[in-house]
Design a protein around this motif. Structure first.
Motif, PDB file in Angstrom:
ATOM      1  N   VAL A 103      36.888  28.897   7.610  1.00  0.00           N
ATOM      2  CA  VAL A 103      36.533  27.793   8.500  1.00  0.00           C
ATOM      3  C   VAL A 103      36.060  26.613   7.674  1.00  0.00           C
ATOM      4  CG1 VAL A 103      35.967  29.351  10.379  1.00  0.00           C
ATOM      5  CG2 VAL A 103      34.168  28.637   8.800  1.00  0.00           C
ATOM      6  N   ASP A 104      36.225  25.427   8.219  1.00  0.00           N
ATOM      7  CA  ASP A 104      35.793  24.196   7.543  1.00  0.00           C
ATOM      8  C   ASP A 104      34.412  23.755   7.991  1.00  0.00           C
ATOM      9  OD1 ASP A 104      38.223  24.105   6.207  1.00  0.00           O
ATOM     10  OD2 ASP A 104      39.181  22.889   7.778  1.00  0.00           O
ATOM     11  N   LYS A 105      34.081  24.082   9.250  1.00  0.00           N
ATOM     12  CA  LYS A 105      32.785  23.703   9.787  1.00  0.00           C
ATOM     13  C   LYS A 105      32.026  24.951  10.211  1.00  0.00           C
ATOM     14  CE  LYS A 105      34.417  19.201  11.419  1.00  0.00           C
ATOM     15  NZ  LYS A 105      34.541  18.288  12.582  1.00  0.00           N
ATOM     16  N   GLY A 106      30.846  24.733  10.734  1.00  0.00           N
ATOM     17  CA  GLY A 106      30.021  25.858  11.141  1.00  0.00           C
ATOM     18  C   GLY A 106      30.658  26.649  12.285  1.00  0.00           C
ATOM     19  N   LYS A 107      30.407  27.944  12.257  1.00  0.00           N
ATOM     20  CA  LYS A 107      30.914  28.827  13.306  1.00  0.00           C
ATOM     21  C   LYS A 107      29.793  29.733  13.762  1.00  0.00           C
ATOM     22  CE  LYS A 107      34.491  32.270  14.269  1.00  0.00           C
ATOM     23  NZ  LYS A 107      35.018  31.530  15.435  1.00  0.00           N
ATOM     24  N   ILE A 108      29.690  29.895  15.094  1.00  0.00           N
ATOM     25  CA  ILE A 108      28.640  30.719  15.684  1.00  0.00           C
ATOM     26  C   ILE A 108      29.286  31.929  16.354  1.00  0.00           C
ATOM     27  CG2 ILE A 108      26.773  30.817  17.380  1.00  0.00           C
ATOM     28  CD1 ILE A 108      26.314  27.872  16.962  1.00  0.00           C
ATOM     29  N   LEU A 109      28.715  33.102  16.124  1.00  0.00           N
ATOM     30  CA  LEU A 109      29.229  34.334  16.719  1.00  0.00           C
ATOM     31  C   LEU A 109      28.121  35.363  16.810  1.00  0.00           C
ATOM     32  CD1 LEU A 109      31.178  36.412  14.084  1.00  0.00           C
ATOM     33  CD2 LEU A 109      29.821  34.420  13.484  1.00  0.00           C
ATOM     34  N   ASN A 110      28.384  36.411  17.567  1.00  0.00           N
ATOM     35  CA  ASN A 110      27.446  37.529  17.672  1.00  0.00           C
ATOM     36  C   ASN A 110      27.818  38.585  16.644  1.00  0.00           C
ATOM     37  OD1 ASN A 110      26.217  36.256  19.832  1.00  0.00           O
ATOM     38  ND2 ASN A 110      27.262  37.485  21.388  1.00  0.00           N
ATOM     39  N   GLN A 111      26.785  39.117  15.979  1.00  0.00           N
ATOM     40  CA  GLN A 111      27.004  40.154  14.977  1.00  0.00           C
ATOM     41  C   GLN A 111      25.943  41.226  15.138  1.00  0.00           C
ATOM     42  OE1 GLN A 111      29.502  40.496  12.585  1.00  0.00           O
ATOM     43  NE2 GLN A 111      28.571  42.512  12.328  1.00  0.00           N
ATOM     44  N   ASN A 112      26.415  42.475  15.179  1.00  0.00           N
ATOM     45  CA  ASN A 112      25.502  43.597  15.342  1.00  0.00           C
ATOM     46  C   ASN A 112      25.100  44.104  13.959  1.00  0.00           C
ATOM     47  OD1 ASN A 112      24.004  45.654  16.412  1.00  0.00           O
ATOM     48  ND2 ASN A 112      25.774  46.936  16.935  1.00  0.00           N
ATOM     49  N   PHE A 113      23.821  43.919  13.641  1.00  0.00           N
ATOM     50  CA  PHE A 113      23.273  44.423  12.391  1.00  0.00           C
ATOM     51  C   PHE A 113      22.473  45.692  12.683  1.00  0.00           C
ATOM     52  CE2 PHE A 113      23.900  39.953  11.410  1.00  0.00           C
ATOM     53  CZ  PHE A 113      24.496  40.026  10.156  1.00  0.00           C
ATOM     54  N   PRO A 114      22.241  46.513  11.683  1.00  0.00           N
ATOM     55  CA  PRO A 114      21.435  47.720  11.891  1.00  0.00           C
ATOM     56  C   PRO A 114      20.062  47.383  12.455  1.00  0.00           C
ATOM     57  CG  PRO A 114      22.533  47.843   9.770  1.00  0.00           C
ATOM     58  CD  PRO A 114      22.785  46.465  10.289  1.00  0.00           C
ATOM     59  N   GLY A 115      19.825  47.833  13.663  1.00  0.00           N
ATOM     60  CA  GLY A 115      18.521  47.631  14.287  1.00  0.00           C
ATOM     61  C   GLY A 115      18.372  46.344  15.045  1.00  0.00           C
ATOM     62  N   SER A 116      19.388  45.458  15.029  1.00  0.00           N
ATOM     63  CA  SER A 116      19.220  44.182  15.706  1.00  0.00           C
ATOM     64  C   SER A 116      20.580  43.537  15.971  1.00  0.00           C
ATOM     65  CB  SER A 116      18.354  43.237  14.870  1.00  0.00           C
ATOM     66  OG  SER A 116      18.267  41.972  15.469  1.00  0.00           O
ATOM     67  N   MET A 117      20.674  42.882  17.144  1.00  0.00           N
ATOM     68  CA  MET A 117      21.848  42.064  17.472  1.00  0.00           C
ATOM     69  C   MET A 117      21.480  40.615  17.177  1.00  0.00           C
ATOM     70  SD  MET A 117      24.960  41.644  18.596  1.00  0.00           S
ATOM     71  CE  MET A 117      25.426  43.147  19.469  1.00  0.00           C
ATOM     72  N   GLN A 118      22.281  39.932  16.342  1.00  0.00           N
ATOM     73  CA  GLN A 118      21.978  38.584  15.921  1.00  0.00           C
ATOM     74  C   GLN A 118      23.044  37.604  16.399  1.00  0.00           C
ATOM     75  OE1 GLN A 118      19.434  37.381  13.814  1.00  0.00           O
ATOM     76  NE2 GLN A 118      18.395  39.366  13.670  1.00  0.00           N
ATOM     77  N   ARG A 119      22.561  36.419  16.752  1.00  0.00           N
ATOM     78  CA  ARG A 119      23.445  35.281  16.994  1.00  0.00           C
ATOM     79  C   ARG A 119      23.506  34.535  15.668  1.00  0.00           C
ATOM     80  NH1 ARG A 119      27.320  33.798  20.729  1.00  0.00           N
ATOM     81  NH2 ARG A 119      27.271  31.521  21.130  1.00  0.00           N
ATOM     82  N   VAL A 120      24.636  34.630  14.970  1.00  0.00           N
ATOM     83  CA  VAL A 120      24.745  34.167  13.586  1.00  0.00           C
ATOM     84  C   VAL A 120      25.535  32.864  13.534  1.00  0.00           C
ATOM     85  CG1 VAL A 120      25.553  34.727  11.258  1.00  0.00           C
ATOM     86  CG2 VAL A 120      24.636  36.526  12.729  1.00  0.00           C
ATOM     87  N   MET A 121      25.010  31.929  12.711  1.00  0.00           N
ATOM     88  CA  MET A 121      25.741  30.705  12.432  1.00  0.00           C
ATOM     89  C   MET A 121      26.157  30.713  10.967  1.00  0.00           C
ATOM     90  SD  MET A 121      24.753  26.723  13.100  1.00  0.00           S
ATOM     91  CE  MET A 121      26.046  25.480  12.916  1.00  0.00           C
ATOM     92  N   LEU A 122      27.449  30.520  10.744  1.00  0.00           N
ATOM     93  CA  LEU A 122      28.008  30.488   9.385  1.00  0.00           C
ATOM     94  C   LEU A 122      28.276  29.037   9.012  1.00  0.00           C
ATOM     95  CD1 LEU A 122      30.659  33.350   9.747  1.00  0.00           C
ATOM     96  CD2 LEU A 122      28.285  33.547   8.986  1.00  0.00           C
ATOM     97  N   ILE A 123      27.718  28.623   7.861  1.00  0.00           N
ATOM     98  CA  ILE A 123      27.938  27.251   7.391  1.00  0.00           C
ATOM     99  C   ILE A 123      28.538  27.323   5.983  1.00  0.00           C
ATOM    100  CG2 ILE A 123      26.884  25.039   6.818  1.00  0.00           C
ATOM    101  CD1 ILE A 123      24.737  25.609   8.815  1.00  0.00           C
TER     102      ILE A 123
END
Length: 357
Positions: A117-137
């Motif tokens: 991706v060229d710009k930021g992307k937001i998605l849901n990611q399931n990490f051990p012990g927690s569900m995170q709303r992650v932004m990739l820059i």
């Protein structure tokens, strides 16, 4: 239950339409609530991630990350549940608020996605012990990747709220299904009540009571139109039955006259001894009367078929005066034995259009 009845079909259509409408409303409410919760989270996440991204990009452009700015990382990483991960262009984790080993696989997958991706992307990611709303820059300089900043906001509470909302909506939907079907059945029954009343009135109408009419429900809808149509049909049937009775009476009259003539001729013949010539003359007259009777029956059948098939009779100019002369002779002959005198008074050469018979 008659599944082919109109009541069943109305209930089915009404219930299906209402259930689909309720399902669409509930689904829309769930979707809007979900998007609104995520929008609020994304606003916070984007604001924090952009600040960190700008700082990290400057440091990566200088070729190193200063440990003096660890306070900045710790500031956002210290927010309860927040996750901050900084990765260089090789995929090496430079900083992480999570233990590296526990999220290494997830971070590697997110890094591969961030490179596309060229710009930021937001998605849901399931990490051990927690569900995170992650932004990739992705941190880029002259279209070259310097590194990636990943910032996550915990959404466990949001997910639990959405799951609870979904459960409540499904439960409420199931509770509304049965009242909806029952309500559809009641509405269908009320909608068809005028039809049932009309049906009961129609069952009381027979060939002997064609003068009766269906009472108009005064609903100003299709039911009232149906009643008017059926009443018009009854009017036509009444007229048809009246014509049929008149036709039967006319047939009886047409057959009665020649039969009476034949009977009187035979009675006169048998009243005393006759000569051979008298018998021959009477037999000839009887044959003429029989032919007239045969013609009458044929004409009656032709008239009946003409009315049934809707065809037209073969009309032509007929001398009514000559026909009256013949009828006069028949009348004189049929009344001779009863001592009656028949007189005539009509004009000559009266022409009418019709079938002579």
């Amino acid at each position: 239950m008659n599944t082919k009845s109109i009541r069943f079909r109305l209930t089915l259509w009404y219930s299906t339409a209402l259930i689909i409408s309720i399902a669409v409303i509930f689904a829309s409410f769930y979707y809007i609530t979900k998007q609104e919760l995520y929008r609020h989270t994304d606003t916070i996440l984007s604001s924090h991630a952009q600040q960190v991204g700008q700082t990290i990009q400057k440091q990566l452009e200088n070729g190193h990350i200063s440990s003096q700015d660890s306070l900045l990382y710790n500031e956002f990483g210290a927010i309860p549940g927040m996750m901050l991960v900084i990765i260089d262009n090789k995929g090496k984790i430079l900083h992480s608020t999570y233990p590296n080993k526990t999220v290494e696989n997830e971070i590697h997958g997110l890094f591969q996605l961030a490179k596309t991706v060229d710009k930021g992307k937001i998605l849901n990611q399931n990490f051990p012990g927690s569900m995170q709303r992650v932004m990739l820059i992705p941190l880029l300089k002259d279209k070259e990747l310097l590194g990636v900043v990943m910032m996550g906001h915990p959404i466990d509470v949001i997910q639990k709220s959405l799951n609870g909302l979904f459960t409540n909506l499904v439960s409420l939907f199931l509770l509304l299904v049965f009242p909806t079907i029952f309500g559809g059945w009641i509405l269908a029954q009320r909608a068809l009540q005028p039809v049932n009343i009309i049906s009961e009135q129609m069952q009381r109408i027979t060939s002997e009571s064609l003068t009766e009419r269906i009472r108009s429900p005064q609903t100003h809808d299709e039911i009232e139109t149906l009643v008017h149509t059926f009443n018009n049909l009854l009017t036509r049937l009444e007229a048809a039955f009246r014509r049929e009775r008149q036709f039967i009476g006319d047939v009886a009259h047409e057959l009665k006259t020649p039969l009476a003539t034949q009977r009187s001729t035979i009675e006169v013949l048998l009243s005393k001894e006759r000569t051979k010539e008298d018998y021959k003359k009477v037999t000839t007259d009887l044959l003429v009367d029989n032919q007239r009777l045969t013609n009458t029956v044929t004409d009656v059948l032709d008239l009946a078929w003409a009315e049934a098939d809707g065809t037209k009779l073969n009309m032509s100019s007929t001398n009514l005066s000559e026909l009256m002369e013949e009828l006069y002779e028949i009348a004189v002959q049929s009344t001779k034995s009863k001592g009656l005198e028949v007189t005539k008074r009509f004009e000559k050469n009266v022409i009418v259009i019709g079938k002579r018979d």
